[in-house]
Design a protein around this motif. Structure first.
Motif, PDB file in Angstrom:
ATOM      1  N   GLU A  93       0.699   3.324   3.205  1.00 14.29           N
ATOM      2  CA  GLU A  93       1.383   2.705   4.347  1.00 14.29           C
ATOM      3  C   GLU A  93       2.893   2.808   4.187  1.00 14.29           C
ATOM      4  N   ASN A  94       3.386   2.601   2.972  1.00 20.40           N
ATOM      5  CA  ASN A  94       4.827   2.711   2.729  1.00 20.40           C
ATOM      6  C   ASN A  94       5.327   4.119   3.026  1.00 20.40           C
ATOM      7  N   ASN A 134       3.635  14.492   6.819  1.00 18.74           N
ATOM      8  CA  ASN A 134       3.347  13.512   7.870  1.00 18.74           C
ATOM      9  C   ASN A 134       3.340  14.218   9.214  1.00 18.74           C
ATOM     10  N   ALA A 168       3.924   6.314   5.060  1.00 20.37           N
ATOM     11  CA  ALA A 168       3.846   6.554   6.503  1.00 20.37           C
ATOM     12  C   ALA A 168       5.024   5.906   7.235  1.00 20.37           C
ATOM     13  N   LYS A 169       5.399   4.692   6.808  1.00 24.58           N
ATOM     14  CA  LYS A 169       6.538   4.013   7.433  1.00 24.58           C
ATOM     15  C   LYS A 169       7.837   4.773   7.159  1.00 24.58           C
ATOM     16  N   PRO A 206      -0.452  10.538   4.014  1.00 30.92           N
ATOM     17  CA  PRO A 206      -0.944   9.164   4.177  1.00 30.92           C
ATOM     18  C   PRO A 206      -1.848   9.012   5.392  1.00 30.92           C
ATOM     19  N   GLN A 207      -1.845  10.021   6.275  1.00 35.60           N
ATOM     20  CA  GLN A 207      -2.712   9.971   7.457  1.00 35.60           C
ATOM     21  C   GLN A 207      -4.101  10.541   7.169  1.00 35.60           C
ATOM     22  N   ASP A 236       0.848  -1.186   0.000  1.00 34.11           N
ATOM     23  CA  ASP A 236       0.000   0.000   0.000  1.00 34.11           C
ATOM     24  C   ASP A 236       0.888   1.242   0.000  1.00 34.11           C
TER      25      ASP A 236
END
Length: 747
Positions: free
Chosen positions: A385-386, A714, A388-389, A658-659, A382
């Protein structure tokens, strides 16, 4: 005894009102303290005040005089009245603070906190007691002078206070280490002979440190004087300085070996400092410890007087060239931001795809481009998700980072580095424009012909916009239009507007109001209203410029939040906007659903959209979810993507998070998503067509350079805890409006 003192000179040039909510009387209060010592006896003490330009006491906007408070060791400017936006109050004053360290140690280990307070009184009339009534602190802005800066610093320090008291106070800070003489009585020990030698040895070590510190400070001050002199093209008479008796050869009898005391003054001090500071661990320097106490004190006295003399030269030089020095330091500050703020920004470059992304073409009609077969884009995992990580990994690296620099540190940012937004910037490298059938690219010849046609069209269309001239000395009219989102307010984007104004104070801005309380309707109607509002505003500003001078060109920029991006893109398709399309400049999209909600993975948010369509029949929600027509190719958003609303902008910046659960991540970034990459239905084909239409509009032509950036923001939402807003993704969507630090970084 001899002791050093840090003299911090603060030049307060002007107060510029950006976005104060209330009229009234304001005043700036300045204090200073050591960061790691709360002892009130070690506060910075205001020493001298220079009023460079006297305030107009007969003015309706000035009342009273500046003051020094001996109780809290503060300095306060004279009160001034704020009545309107973009109001300037010229203060033009320099105040110097003396700050003595609790323990003299080189290198310095403690930083200095510089505090600016904005005092406020809502009274509008000028009264005799107005100065005494200014005791309400409206906002505070703190800065940190790191230990590395305490030997010498000359820097710009813009004070903004906070988001609710947005102003710009132009300030420069100048620091030098000087010597201070004083007499100190000490308690006589019961056995003086037992500790006499110990005290003398300790004092000598302190005095040796003082020699090195003062000589280093003098060398730094001299280098900065020369640097400022060259930068503003105002010479300093070095021969006049060298003729001073402090630098005469007769002062060479202090037994400091091989110190040059003749020739150019800059060489003298540099060599002097080099000799003094080149001995390694100077606390154990045998030469200085071998000097008699009288000789060592004479050396300190000489170096200290030289530093005081150079400092006085600087203060006179600053007074004569205050505006030029301010302008130079301000420009230097702007250049330094890119490196200093890179702690929270990750930059990378990506290549835009040359063909349809993930498109499966029929083999019988397939023709390879330049001998290379088309490779469908594969999405692993995703993307949200990538991203955000990746941001979280970078945030963890910040926690382990030692932030060391000599510059003034804004405590709004450096006060808590882990809670600052992390911005991941991707700048696209544009590929050639593909042809409309998707199977081949324009040849170089076709590309040139296409560009020549476009330029001819723009020239003809430009003539239709009366009032714009090609005169080289004409004014460039810069306008920025801010468009709010669903059920929004015209001031929603004011924080981004304020950051834009800080970058370009002369820009004209329109905070769109025509669609307030009307964002539930049809996008076509909202776009038409916005187009009329924009045209009316631009014409009014053009008329104002042409009445007083020559209008050379227009730079028309747009900023949209959420569905405000769809509204403004719709407005650009209106026929009344056509004469202005060639003047489009920058487009900043803040979490805009450019590709709609064909693929939305937020089930809670999708449920809310479904309820709104069922209960309220909101037309814009039907259009965003492609339920406004049974045929996807007849839906509003599909047709909007065909309208080529993005191709005229010189700069396109897409902000996403991404949030943010309110806008699909891929839709805000105009990129492929994992759900569509394997969808071979009509829905997948329609999505790919929309995506590629948008990318083709953004892709730059060879004769027209264009900036295209995707910026992932972010936010640190840990302070909000587990709430309904963070669960459904609303918190980040609204944080774009409630935070301005990310905008400060990007703009």
């Amino acid at each position: 005894m001899l002791e050093a003192v840090h003299e911090v000179a603060i030049y307060i040039h002007r107060f510029h009102n950006l976005d104060l909510f209330q009229q009234g009387w304001y005043q700036i209060k300045v204090t200073m303290r050591w960061e790691d010592d709360d002892d009130s006896g070690l506060l910075g003490t205001p020493a001298r005040v220079f009023q460079y330009e006297a305030p107009d006491l007969d003015s309706d906007y000035v009342c009273g005089l500046w003051r020094i408070d001996d109780v809290d060791h503060s300095f306060s400017t004279h009160p001034f009245r704020i009545k309107y936006a973009k109001q300037d109050i010229l203060l033009s004053m320099m105040v110097t603070f003396n700050l003595s360290p609790s323990k003299f140690q080189v290198p310095f280990t403690s930083a200095v906190i510089l505090t600016f307070e904005l005092l406020y009184n809502p009274v509008l009339e000028c009264r005799g007691d107005i100065q005494d009534s200014l005791d309400n602190t409206a906002a505070v802005h703190e800065f940190r002078l790191p230990p590395e800066a305490l030997l010498g610093l000359h820097a710009y320090c813009p004070v903004h206070f906070d988001a609710f008291h947005a102003v710009l106070v132009d300030i420069t800070v100048h620091v030098s280490l000087l010597k201070m003489d004083y007499t100190s009585s000490q308690k006589v020990p019961s056995d003086p002979t037992a500790v006499k030698d110990g005290i003398r040895e300790y004092d000598k070590s302190m005095q040796v440190m003082l020699v090195h510190a003062l000589s280093s400070s003098s060398a730094i001050l001299l280098e900065d004087l020369e640097r400022l002199s060259q930068a503003i093209d105002q010479p300093i008479d070095m021969e006049d300085i060298a003729s001073n008796e402090l630098f005469s050869p007769s002062r060479s009898d202090l037994e400091v070996p091989d110190i040059e005391v003749s020739g150019e003054i800059s060489s003298q001090i540099r060599n002097f400092s080099k000799k003094l500071n080149g001995a390694g661990d100077f606390q154990n320097d045998e030469f200085f410890h071998s000097l008699s106490e009288v000789k060592l004190l004479e050396l300190i006295d000489l170096i200290g007087n030289q530093a005081l003399y150079l400092w006085s030269i600087f203060l006179k030089f600053h007074r004569a060239n205050k505006r030029k020095i301010l302008e130079f330091l301000c420009n230097q500050w702007a250049i330094d931001r890119k490196s200093e703020w890179s702690i929270w920004m990750v930059h990378s470059k990506v290549k835009m795809p040359e063909q349809y992304i993930g498109c499966l073409v029929d083999e019988s009609s397939y023709q390879p481009v330049h001998g290379r077969p088309e490779i469908p884009q594969k999405i692993t995992g995703d993307p949200a998700e990538n991203a955000a990580k990746r941001a979280e990994v970078h945030r963890q690296s910040i926690a382990k980072m030692m932030i060391v620099n000599k510059s003034i540190q804004d405590m709004h940012i450096y006060g808590d580095p882990l809670h600052i937004p992390v911005v991941i910037v991707e700048q696209a490298i544009n590929a050639p424009i593909r042809s409309t059938n998707g199977n081949s690219n324009f040849s170089r010849l076709d590309h040139k012909v296409e560009n020549s046609k476009l330029q001819g069209f723009r020239t003809d269309r430009g003539n239709a916009l009366s009032g714009v001239s090609t005169h080289p000395n004409g004014r460039v009219l810069k306008i920025v239009v801010f468009v709010h989102g669903f059920q929004g307010h015209h001031l929603d984007l004011r924080l981004i507007r304020n950051q834009w104004l800080l970058m370009d104070p002369k820009v004209e801005f329109l905070m769109s109001e025509v669609n307030e309380e009307k964002t539930s309707g049809d996008f076509r109607e909202m776009g038409q209203r916005l187009a009329k509002e924009v045209v009316s505003f631009v014409k009014k500003k053009m008329d104002k410029v042409t009445r007083s001078g020559i209008l050379r060109t227009i730079k028309l920029s747009f900023v949209g939040h959420s569905i405000g991006n769809i509204i403004l893109r719709t407005a650009l398709t209106d026929s009344i906007m056509e004469p202005y399309l060639e003047y489009l400049h920058t487009y900043l999209s803040v979490s805009g659903p450019h590709l709609g909600y064909l693929y939305s993975s937020n089930s809670l948010f999708n449920g809310g959209l479904w309820l709104m369509k069922k209960l309220k029949g909101t037309p814009c929600i039907h259009q965003l979810t492609f339920t406004d027509d049974p045929d996807l190719e007849n839906t509003f958003l599909y047709k909007l993507c065909k309208q080529r609303t993005l191709e005229n902008f010189r700069n396109v910046i897409l902000l996403s998070s991404p949030q943010d659960g309110y806008v699909p991540y891929h839709s805000a970034r105009i990129e492929m998503c994992s759900a569509s990459s394997g969808d071979h239905s009509k829905k997948g084909r329609v999505f790919l067509e929309m995506l590629n239409e948008c990318l083709d509009q953004i892709r730059a032509r060879s004769s027209e350079p264009r900036v295209f950036m995707r910026c992932d923001v972010n936010f640190d939402l840990s302070l909000q805890g587990k709430s309904i807003d963070t669960i459904i993704g609303r918190a980040a969507h609204i944080e774009f409006l409630d935070s301005d630090i990310f905008a400060k970084f990007i703009i």
